[in-house]
Motif scaffolding. Structure first.
Motif, PDB file in Angstrom:
ATOM      1  N   GLY A 160       0.824  -1.198   0.000  1.00 37.77           N
ATOM      2  CA  GLY A 160       0.000   0.000   0.000  1.00 37.77           C
ATOM      3  C   GLY A 160       0.853   1.239   0.000  1.00 37.77           C
ATOM      4  O   GLY A 160       2.034   1.208  -0.353  1.00 37.77           O
ATOM      5  N   THR A 161       0.237   2.346   0.395  1.00 38.43           N
ATOM      6  CA  THR A 161       0.945   3.620   0.415  1.00 38.43           C
ATOM      7  C   THR A 161       0.653   4.355   1.723  1.00 38.43           C
ATOM      8  O   THR A 161      -0.372   4.138   2.367  1.00 38.43           O
ATOM      9  CB  THR A 161       0.522   4.525  -0.753  1.00 38.43           C
ATOM     10  N   ALA A 162       1.593   5.221   2.086  1.00 40.36           N
ATOM     11  CA  ALA A 162       1.438   6.045   3.282  1.00 40.36           C
ATOM     12  C   ALA A 162       1.693   7.496   2.924  1.00 40.36           C
ATOM     13  O   ALA A 162       2.433   7.810   1.983  1.00 40.36           O
ATOM     14  CB  ALA A 162       2.408   5.594   4.374  1.00 40.36           C
ATOM     15  N   ASP A 163       1.067   8.379   3.663  1.00 41.32           N
ATOM     16  CA  ASP A 163       1.217   9.823   3.495  1.00 41.32           C
ATOM     17  C   ASP A 163       2.073  10.331   4.659  1.00 41.32           C
ATOM     18  O   ASP A 163       1.669  10.261   5.821  1.00 41.32           O
ATOM     19  CB  ASP A 163      -0.164  10.485   3.511  1.00 41.32           C
ATOM     20  N   LEU A 164       3.269  10.831   4.354  1.00 42.69           N
ATOM     21  CA  LEU A 164       4.181  11.281   5.408  1.00 42.69           C
ATOM     22  C   LEU A 164       3.625  12.462   6.191  1.00 42.69           C
ATOM     23  O   LEU A 164       3.876  12.595   7.390  1.00 42.69           O
ATOM     24  CB  LEU A 164       5.540  11.646   4.810  1.00 42.69           C
ATOM     25  N   ASN A 165       2.870  13.307   5.536  1.00 44.48           N
ATOM     26  CA  ASN A 165       2.278  14.442   6.243  1.00 44.48           C
ATOM     27  C   ASN A 165       1.239  13.973   7.255  1.00 44.48           C
ATOM     28  O   ASN A 165       1.161  14.493   8.370  1.00 44.48           O
ATOM     29  CB  ASN A 165       1.653  15.422   5.242  1.00 44.48           C
ATOM     30  N   LYS A 166       0.450  12.966   6.868  1.00 40.85           N
ATOM     31  CA  LYS A 166      -0.527  12.412   7.811  1.00 40.85           C
ATOM     32  C   LYS A 166       0.172  11.661   8.934  1.00 40.85           C
ATOM     33  O   LYS A 166      -0.269  11.702  10.081  1.00 40.85           O
ATOM     34  CB  LYS A 166      -1.504  11.495   7.070  1.00 40.85           C
ATOM     35  N   ALA A 167       1.263  10.994   8.602  1.00 36.78           N
ATOM     36  CA  ALA A 167       2.035  10.296   9.631  1.00 36.78           C
ATOM     37  C   ALA A 167       2.589  11.292  10.639  1.00 36.78           C
ATOM     38  O   ALA A 167       2.579  11.044  11.847  1.00 36.78           O
ATOM     39  CB  ALA A 167       3.170   9.502   8.989  1.00 36.78           C
ATOM     40  N   ALA A 168       3.055  12.436  10.157  1.00 31.44           N
ATOM     41  CA  ALA A 168       3.584  13.471  11.042  1.00 31.44           C
ATOM     42  C   ALA A 168       2.492  14.022  11.948  1.00 31.44           C
ATOM     43  O   ALA A 168       2.707  14.242  13.146  1.00 31.44           O
ATOM     44  CB  ALA A 168       4.219  14.589  10.223  1.00 31.44           C
TER      45      ALA A 168
END
Length: 255
Positions: A160-168
């Motif tokens: 899948g994929t992840a959003d680094l901004n959402k992770a932050a």
């Protein structure tokens, strides 16, 4: 020593990154007497919710982080309940770190001291210390808080994929975790679609996790982690007192 601390913090954070997918059991029964089955989680929820299961007991983690020609490789044995960690590897120089309660011991050729080991009292670290955060197991969620898409490509394997901004946004603001993810997001060519792969065992525990951040300036930042030894005894002992010196008051300014 100033150069060692950022490397150590990144290295420990890498080896403690915790995230996994999970599969639900199926009894296979079809008659009235069959035991009820547990509903299978959808992939994104499965990957996110299995972190606690992976860290519910002792575990061994092997991790590598590569950026261009630079690389960090580490092996860590962790007992979350006892707050005990033993890490060995290269970052990029040979390094060893031990955590016993609130006492951290670090050994590296980069240390500025007369003895091979430095003892650090975590209680004396600044609240925003990245080193303090590196030893906080529950804080090491890495990209997991930013996962936005996932699919089970085969039994026990997810991509899948992840959003680094959402992770932050989902990360703790203490100890630099959020700031670190924000910095990585700024370096990324496309911080909203970071590809990851995760493999889990029949008990829903992570056995492998990898993700790649394509950056604007340093090439691909590749993180690979494998987890094993679930439930195996972890013993961490303090180095000999004769080989250990306490970090100075001046040193705590950089920690």
């Amino acid at each position: 020593m100033r150069r060692l601390i950022p490397a150590l913090s990144i290295a420990l954070a890498a080896v403690l990154v915790a995230g996994c997918g999970t599969t639900s059991g199926d009894s296979g029964g079809s008659g009235p007497s069959a035991a009820p089955t547990t509903p299978k989680l959808e992939p994104v929820a499965a990957v996110r919710q299995a972190m606690d299961r992976s860290l519910a007991g002792t575990v061994t983690m092997d991790a590598s982080v590569k950026a261009g020609t630079q690389s960090i490789t580490l092996t860590g044995k962790v007992d979350p309940a006892a707050k005990a960690i033993h890490v060995t590897g290269t970052a990029p120089e040979p390094i060893e770190a031990r955590l016993i309660g609130d006492a951290a011991y670090i050994k590296s050729d980069e240390l500025d001291g007369d003895k091979p080991w430095m003892k650090i009292d975590l209680n004396k670290l600044r609240p925003a210390s990245s080193l303090r955060q590196s030893f906080d197991l529950k804080a090491q969620t890495g990209i997991i808080g930013g996962i936005v898409t996932a699919q089970e490509v085969s039994p026990g394997r997810y991509s899948g994929t992840a959003d680094l901004n959402k992770a932050a946004s989902a990360a703790s603001s203490d100890g630099g975790m959020r700031e670190g993810l924000e910095s990585t997001a700024k370096l990324a060519k496309d911080p909203k679609t970071i590809p990851f792969e995760a493999t889990v065992d029949a008990d829903g525990r992570l056995t492998a996790l990898s993700y790649t951040v394509a950056t604007k300036s340093v090439g691909d930042l590749v993180t690979d982690m494998k987890m094993s030894g679930f439930g195996e005894k972890v013993t961490v002992t303090a180095p000999p007192a004769a080989d250990t010196e306490a970090a100075s008051a001046e040193m705590y300014k950089f920690l």
